[in-house]
Design a protein around this motif. Structure first.
Motif, PDB file in Angstrom:
ATOM      1  N   SER A 161      50.669   9.956 -15.993  1.00 27.20           N
ATOM      2  CA  SER A 161      49.813  11.038 -15.514  1.00 27.20           C
ATOM      3  C   SER A 161      50.152  12.404 -16.098  1.00 27.20           C
ATOM      4  O   SER A 161      49.295  13.289 -16.158  1.00 27.20           O
ATOM      5  N   LYS A 162      51.424  12.593 -16.480  1.00 25.77           N
ATOM      6  CA  LYS A 162      51.961  13.891 -16.940  1.00 25.77           C
ATOM      7  C   LYS A 162      51.952  14.925 -15.815  1.00 25.77           C
ATOM      8  O   LYS A 162      52.134  16.127 -16.064  1.00 25.77           O
ATOM      9  N   ILE A 163      51.772  14.484 -14.581  1.00 25.44           N
ATOM     10  CA  ILE A 163      51.783  15.386 -13.432  1.00 25.44           C
ATOM     11  C   ILE A 163      53.207  15.510 -12.911  1.00 25.44           C
ATOM     12  O   ILE A 163      53.849  14.504 -12.612  1.00 25.44           O
ATOM     13  N   THR A 164      53.705  16.749 -12.805  1.00 25.40           N
ATOM     14  CA  THR A 164      55.062  16.930 -12.317  1.00 25.40           C
ATOM     15  C   THR A 164      55.229  18.270 -11.599  1.00 25.40           C
ATOM     16  O   THR A 164      54.582  19.259 -11.963  1.00 25.40           O
ATOM     17  N   ALA A 165      56.112  18.278 -10.616  1.00 24.21           N
ATOM     18  CA  ALA A 165      56.490  19.508  -9.915  1.00 24.21           C
ATOM     19  C   ALA A 165      57.805  20.050 -10.454  1.00 24.21           C
ATOM     20  O   ALA A 165      58.420  20.925  -9.842  1.00 24.21           O
ATOM     21  N   GLN A 166      58.229  19.557 -11.607  1.00 24.11           N
ATOM     22  CA  GLN A 166      59.513  19.954 -12.194  1.00 24.11           C
ATOM     23  C   GLN A 166      59.629  21.473 -12.335  1.00 24.11           C
ATOM     24  O   GLN A 166      60.696  22.055 -12.127  1.00 24.11           O
ATOM     25  N   GLY A 167      58.527  22.139 -12.648  1.00 26.34           N
ATOM     26  CA  GLY A 167      58.539  23.583 -12.826  1.00 26.34           C
ATOM     27  C   GLY A 167      58.757  24.375 -11.554  1.00 26.34           C
ATOM     28  O   GLY A 167      58.941  25.596 -11.607  1.00 26.34           O
ATOM     29  N   LEU A 168      58.744  23.701 -10.400  1.00 27.42           N
ATOM     30  CA  LEU A 168      58.916  24.375  -9.107  1.00 27.42           C
ATOM     31  C   LEU A 168      60.316  24.214  -8.533  1.00 27.42           C
ATOM     32  O   LEU A 168      60.624  24.785  -7.493  1.00 27.42           O
ATOM     33  N   VAL A 169      61.159  23.440  -9.215  1.00 26.85           N
ATOM     34  CA  VAL A 169      62.492  23.126  -8.680  1.00 26.85           C
ATOM     35  C   VAL A 169      63.335  24.377  -8.480  1.00 26.85           C
ATOM     36  O   VAL A 169      64.002  24.541  -7.445  1.00 26.85           O
ATOM     37  N   GLU A 170      63.330  25.275  -9.444  1.00 29.39           N
ATOM     38  CA  GLU A 170      64.167  26.469  -9.353  1.00 29.39           C
ATOM     39  C   GLU A 170      63.778  27.366  -8.182  1.00 29.39           C
ATOM     40  O   GLU A 170      64.632  27.990  -7.546  1.00 29.39           O
ATOM     41  N   GLU A 171      62.497  27.425  -7.861  1.00 32.98           N
ATOM     42  CA  GLU A 171      62.017  28.351  -6.828  1.00 32.98           C
ATOM     43  C   GLU A 171      62.102  27.774  -5.413  1.00 32.98           C
ATOM     44  O   GLU A 171      62.319  28.518  -4.455  1.00 32.98           O
ATOM     45  N   TYR A 172      61.965  26.453  -5.291  1.00 35.48           N
ATOM     46  CA  TYR A 172      61.875  25.852  -3.948  1.00 35.48           C
ATOM     47  C   TYR A 172      63.051  24.929  -3.683  1.00 35.48           C
ATOM     48  O   TYR A 172      63.160  23.848  -4.278  1.00 35.48           O
ATOM     49  N   ASP A 173      63.908  25.358  -2.757  1.00 38.71           N
ATOM     50  CA  ASP A 173      65.087  24.545  -2.433  1.00 38.71           C
ATOM     51  C   ASP A 173      64.773  23.424  -1.447  1.00 38.71           C
ATOM     52  O   ASP A 173      65.663  22.665  -1.061  1.00 38.71           O
ATOM     53  N   ASN A 174      63.514  23.320  -1.045  1.00 44.03           N
ATOM     54  CA  ASN A 174      63.098  22.217  -0.161  1.00 44.03           C
ATOM     55  C   ASN A 174      62.376  21.107  -0.931  1.00 44.03           C
ATOM     56  O   ASN A 174      61.802  20.194  -0.334  1.00 44.03           O
ATOM     57  N   LEU A 175      62.426  21.170  -2.270  1.00 45.91           N
ATOM     58  CA  LEU A 175      61.719  20.195  -3.101  1.00 45.91           C
ATOM     59  C   LEU A 175      62.657  19.129  -3.660  1.00 45.91           C
ATOM     60  O   LEU A 175      63.728  19.439  -4.202  1.00 45.91           O
ATOM     61  N   TYR A 176      62.230  17.875  -3.536  1.00 44.43           N
ATOM     62  CA  TYR A 176      62.898  16.742  -4.170  1.00 44.43           C
ATOM     63  C   TYR A 176      61.849  15.996  -4.995  1.00 44.43           C
ATOM     64  O   TYR A 176      60.728  15.792  -4.530  1.00 44.43           O
ATOM     65  N   ILE A 177      62.225  15.579  -6.182  1.00 41.61           N
ATOM     66  CA  ILE A 177      61.339  14.794  -7.039  1.00 41.61           C
ATOM     67  C   ILE A 177      61.962  13.436  -7.275  1.00 41.61           C
ATOM     68  O   ILE A 177      63.139  13.334  -7.629  1.00 41.61           O
ATOM     69  N   MET A 178      61.196  12.379  -7.062  1.00 41.12           N
ATOM     70  CA  MET A 178      61.657  11.026  -7.345  1.00 41.12           C
ATOM     71  C   MET A 178      60.935  10.508  -8.578  1.00 41.12           C
ATOM     72  O   MET A 178      59.721  10.605  -8.686  1.00 41.12           O
ATOM     73  N   ARG A 179      61.716   9.948  -9.506  1.00 39.71           N
ATOM     74  CA  ARG A 179      61.143   9.274 -10.668  1.00 39.71           C
ATOM     75  C   ARG A 179      61.837   7.926 -10.854  1.00 39.71           C
ATOM     76  O   ARG A 179      62.892   7.676 -10.279  1.00 39.71           O
ATOM     77  N   THR A 180      61.225   7.085 -11.671  1.00 37.34           N
ATOM     78  CA  THR A 180      61.757   5.749 -11.894  1.00 37.34           C
ATOM     79  C   THR A 180      61.649   5.365 -13.364  1.00 37.34           C
ATOM     80  O   THR A 180      60.792   5.879 -14.085  1.00 37.34           O
ATOM     81  N   PHE A 181      62.518   4.466 -13.787  1.00 29.76           N
ATOM     82  CA  PHE A 181      62.428   3.896 -15.131  1.00 29.76           C
ATOM     83  C   PHE A 181      61.723   2.533 -15.093  1.00 29.76           C
ATOM     84  O   PHE A 181      61.733   1.803 -16.078  1.00 29.76           O
ATOM     85  N   ALA A 182      61.120   2.205 -13.959  1.00 29.29           N
ATOM     86  CA  ALA A 182      60.497   0.891 -13.797  1.00 29.29           C
ATOM     87  C   ALA A 182      59.112   0.815 -14.434  1.00 29.29           C
ATOM     88  O   ALA A 182      58.769  -0.184 -15.062  1.00 29.29           O
ATOM     89  N   THR A 183      58.303   1.852 -14.275  1.00 29.76           N
ATOM     90  CA  THR A 183      56.895   1.744 -14.633  1.00 29.76           C
ATOM     91  C   THR A 183      56.647   1.829 -16.141  1.00 29.76           C
ATOM     92  O   THR A 183      56.228   0.860 -16.770  1.00 29.76           O
ATOM     93  N   ALA A 184      56.889   2.990 -16.731  1.00 30.50           N
ATOM     94  CA  ALA A 184      56.604   3.155 -18.163  1.00 30.50           C
ATOM     95  C   ALA A 184      57.695   2.577 -19.056  1.00 30.50           C
ATOM     96  O   ALA A 184      57.416   2.107 -20.158  1.00 30.50           O
ATOM     97  N   PHE A 185      58.939   2.582 -18.573  1.00 32.46           N
ATOM     98  CA  PHE A 185      60.048   2.083 -19.386  1.00 32.46           C
ATOM     99  C   PHE A 185      60.276   0.584 -19.218  1.00 32.46           C
ATOM    100  O   PHE A 185      60.989  -0.030 -20.003  1.00 32.46           O
ATOM    101  N   GLY A 186      59.705   0.004 -18.162  1.00 30.11           N
ATOM    102  CA  GLY A 186      59.799  -1.442 -17.964  1.00 30.11           C
ATOM    103  C   GLY A 186      61.151  -1.942 -17.494  1.00 30.11           C
ATOM    104  O   GLY A 186      61.460  -3.117 -17.639  1.00 30.11           O
ATOM    105  N   LEU A 187      61.959  -1.076 -16.874  1.00 29.49           N
ATOM    106  CA  LEU A 187      63.286  -1.498 -16.416  1.00 29.49           C
ATOM    107  C   LEU A 187      63.252  -1.867 -14.938  1.00 29.49           C
ATOM    108  O   LEU A 187      64.080  -1.419 -14.136  1.00 29.49           O
ATOM    109  N   VAL A 188      62.295  -2.699 -14.565  1.00 27.16           N
ATOM    110  CA  VAL A 188      62.082  -3.017 -13.153  1.00 27.16           C
ATOM    111  C   VAL A 188      63.270  -3.766 -12.555  1.00 27.16           C
ATOM    112  O   VAL A 188      63.815  -3.373 -11.518  1.00 27.16           O
ATOM    113  N   SER A 189      63.710  -4.822 -13.200  1.00 25.89           N
ATOM    114  CA  SER A 189      64.739  -5.673 -12.604  1.00 25.89           C
ATOM    115  C   SER A 189      66.121  -5.032 -12.608  1.00 25.89           C
ATOM    116  O   SER A 189      66.986  -5.419 -11.815  1.00 25.89           O
TER     117      SER A 189
END
Length: 319
Positions: A161-189
């Motif tokens: 999607s290229k959608i990310t809140a990464q640019g808001l991390v510095e300003e908001y200390d109540n933000l957590y972002i979860m990402r995975t290597f399962a979907t696009a990278f195929g490291l599911v198992s």
């Protein structure tokens, strides 16, 4: 193919190194992930799959009797992790016809209910594929910060999607972002994911995650995958620019309704979801029954290579 082989050989090399009896050592793994995610080294924590990231944030911010906002429908792990903490789940629903995010309902809940301690936004939404504008995510973040509410932004499908809140991390200390290597990278198992947040938050989360929760197979696979980003990028490009448009066109021609999606999957409203799932299973194609915003069962199709999509179309045409 070569990138897949590279990961295989990297894991085989680790096995042959006779280190299976040694506790995991992560070295510069998180530094490499931070470089890929374009954040500071201290703002990343590797996790045992994206699922553990969700679980840790819920454990950090929810106690029994408190409330969490999870717009409906959403990823099953969100409900499970919040439920284990004994939290009450509030579910403003996506629009049943358009899949639009319930911004007003979410903002109203934040304003009115003092027991809310966490908001979980799946962006793009799973199973709908609907996107939330980052401007609206920031509106929610700002209001949540005023009320001392944390926000988990689930970016499991970021690479598509290229959608990310990464640019808001510095300003908001109540933000957590979860990402995975399962979907696009195929490291599911191998169970490979990570959390992004301000460094002070990461230090607190490390008190919850075990010191050896992420196995060395995952570490080895992540490092190998990050060495060849072109393989992942080429796959994403094929899925989003060739395979997905072909499937969407086919479904439109057949008159099958699907929600607009920014991810590598589509949610279909069909007359008999259970029968469709079983019919395709008989042909070696696995589809997922998932709830639509109206609560009724729908069918989610994950989109792979062009060859995969052609196989689906052929199977559908033979029913």
């Amino acid at each position: 193919i070569f990138a897949v082989k590279d990961r295989y050989y990297a894991i085989k090399e680790f096995i042959d190194s006779d280190k299976l009896q040694v506790y995991p050592e992560y070295g510069d793994l998180e530094a490499k992930i931070a470089q890929y995610a374009k954040v500071k080294v201290g703002q990343v924590m590797v996790t045992n799959g994206g699922d553990q990231g969700i679980d840790i944030v819920c454990r950090a911010h929810l106690n029994e009797g408190e409330k969490v906002i999870i717009p409906f429908p959403s990823f099953a792990m969100h409900y499970q992790s919040a439920g284990i903490q004994g939290a009450e789940i509030l579910e403003p629903a996506y629009d049943k016809n358009t899949g639009e995010f319930p911004l007003k309902e979410t903002m109203d809940l934040i304003s009115k209910d003092e027991a809310i301690k966490l908001i979980i936004l799946c962006n793009p939404n799973n199973p709908l594929g609907s996107a939330i504008q980052i401007g609206n995510v920031e509106k929610i973040l700002k209001k949540a910060k005023e009320k001392d509410i944390a926000l988990l932004h689930d970016e499991a499908y970021f690479e598509f999607s290229k959608i990310t809140a990464q640019g808001l991390v510095e300003e908001y200390d109540n933000l957590y972002i979860m990402r995975t290597f399962a979907t696009a990278f195929g490291l599911v198992s191998s169970r490979a994911g990570h959390l992004i947040s301000q460094e002070k938050n990461i230090q607190e989360l490390l008190k919850i995650r075990g010191p050896y929760d992420v196995n060395m197979f995952a570490k080895t696979a992540i490092i190998a995958a990050l060495k060849d980003l072109k393989y992942m990028e080429d796959y994403v490009k094929e899925v989003m620019e060739k395979s997905k448009p072909k499937l969407e066109q086919f479904l439109k021609e057949k008159g099958i309704f699907f929600y607009p999606s920014r991810a590598n999957f589509l949610l279909l409203r069909v007359a008999d979801p259970s029968k469709m799932v079983e019919d395709f299973k008989a042909q070696g194609i696995l589809l997922r029954p998932k709830p639509a915003p109206d609560g009724k069962l729908a069918v989610r199709i994950s989109i792979g290579t062009l060859k995969d999509t052609e196989k689906f179309i052929l199977a559908y045409s033979s029913l």
